[in-house]
Design an enzyme around this catalytic site. Structure first.
Site, mmCIF file in Angstrom:
data_model
loop_
_atom_site.group_PDB
_atom_site.id
_atom_site.type_symbol
_atom_site.label_atom_id
_atom_site.label_comp_id
_atom_site.label_asym_id
_atom_site.label_seq_id
_atom_site.Cartn_x
_atom_site.Cartn_y
_atom_site.Cartn_z
ATOM 1 N N ARG A 100 0.813 -1.213 0.000
ATOM 2 C CA ARG A 100 0.000 0.000 0.000
ATOM 3 C C ARG A 100 0.846 1.263 0.000
ATOM 4 N NH1 ARG A 100 -3.434 -3.554 3.318
ATOM 5 N NH2 ARG A 100 -2.279 -2.775 5.117
ATOM 6 N N GLU A 159 4.589 -10.184 15.481
ATOM 7 C CA GLU A 159 3.987 -10.712 16.705
ATOM 8 C C GLU A 159 4.368 -12.185 16.874
ATOM 9 O OE1 GLU A 159 -0.383 -10.563 18.892
ATOM 10 O OE2 GLU A 159 -0.233 -10.378 16.718
#
Lengths: 191, 157
Positions: free
Chosen positions: B44, B81
């Protein structure tokens, strides 16, 4: 059709655009001469000219949708959309777009892949163009055309910076006009 | 931009005026700052970076996931994560001493932006600022940027 056959014969911008593209041999596998547009993006004038050629072509065609194919279509499509006042619609690999999507599968050399578009991004009757850096077999562009048509849009043209020999001489893809700026280069042409 | 709510940036892209205003705000901020490199993070960042680069006279450098860039690359790993990921940049795309921006649509934990800055600094570029449309401030990504300035247009909680 190639831009040089369609009003831009001898245009020095096309020569500069072609020269700015780097050829990387044997990527992603042996035998493929990869046309690398990242060097075009490093050449501000050539990049600007690339966008301008597409903008000049599409600005008076009542285009309200510019669809760009992930990921290199994202590098060209938005600038074109901004200049002609159209919306930009990303066509993405699976599971990237949040929300409800249309999916279109297409065939690769080995196996299949899939392109997706948000439901509701495009309204029926909108006039759309599809932008990508390069067209080879046309499989990805075909899937892109189908996605837009399923939403009821009219695909006016597909625009690509580079067109591989498979499409040379073809003015249309799935009945849609194809507009290409340059042919691929050989490694020997490289400066 | 105050008061504009959108769920993800794709809805912003569907509004030509809002998309133009977004790009114009970044261009206004950076056009006199001698920026010669706009680096955009896949994918993006590729939507916002090139228009900013074109309008400010800079080159655009895509920072990509592994095995996408065809030429010689430098790689920067970063922690997710669960597990790791990696960002790559073409060797030779950026020269020492160049002034650079890093652009992405959104900053969350800051891990990707951090990796992007490291790539640019490793080749001797000076990262002037990181620019994002959206910040998720609860994830404290700003703190991960080692004091590098961050400019965002919208916060989302």
């Amino acid at each position: 059709m190639f831009a040089a056959e369609n009003g831009l014969k001898g245009d020095p911008r096309l020569e500069a655009i072609s020269r700015a593209i780097r050829v990387v041999p044997h990527f992603p596998k042996p035998g493929i001469m990869f046309q690398d547009i990242t060097t075009l993006l490093l050449d501000h004038k050539a990049f600007k000219d690339t966008v301008e050629i597409f903008v000049d072509r599409y600005r008076d065609m009542d285009i309200s949708v510019v669809a760009g194919v992930e990921a290199r279509g994202f590098m060209f499509g938005p600038s074109i959309a901004l200049a002609i006042g159209a919306k930009f619609v990303p066509l993405r690999k699976p599971r990237k777009l949040p929300g409800e999507v249309f999916s279109e599968e297409y065939v690769l050399e080995y196996g299949t892949d899939c392109l997706q578009m948000h439901v509701g991004a495009v309204q029926a009757g909108e006039r759309a163009i599809v932008i990508d850096d390069l067209v080879a077999t046309g499989g990805t562009l075909s899937a892109a055309i189908k996605l837009l048509e399923r939403a009821g849009a009219e695909v006016v043209e597909c625009g690509c910076v580079i067109g591989l020999p498979e499409v040379k001489g073809q003015r249309r893809l799935d009945g849609k006009p194809l507009y290409i700026l340059v042919e691929p280069r050989d490694i020997d042409d490289c400066c | 931009m105050a008061g504009i709510m959108f769920q993800d940036i794709t809805t912003l892209l569907l509004d030509p005026q809002a998309f133009k205003d977004t790009v114009d705000m970044f261009v206004e901020r950076y056009k006199d700052k001698n920026i010669s490199v706009v680096a955009g993070i896949e994918a993006r960042g590729f939507i916002f970076g090139p228009p900013i680069a074109l309008a400010t006279g800079a080159k655009f450098v895509p920072l990509r996931k592994p095995k996408k860039l065809p030429g010689e690359v430098i790689s920067e790993e970063y922690i997710l994560e669960y597990g790791r990921d990696c960002l790559q940049m073409h060797v030779g795309a950026v020269k020492a001493g160049e002034r650079a921006l890093v652009v992405d649509d959104l900053i969350a934990t800051g891990g990707t932006l951090c990796a992007a800055m490291n790539l640019l600094e490793r080749v001797g570029a000076h990262v002037v600022e990181c620019a994002c449309v959206i910040e998720l401030p609860d994830l404290k990504g700003r703190e991960r940027l080692n004091g590098k300035p961050l400019y965002v247009l919208v916060e989302s909680h």
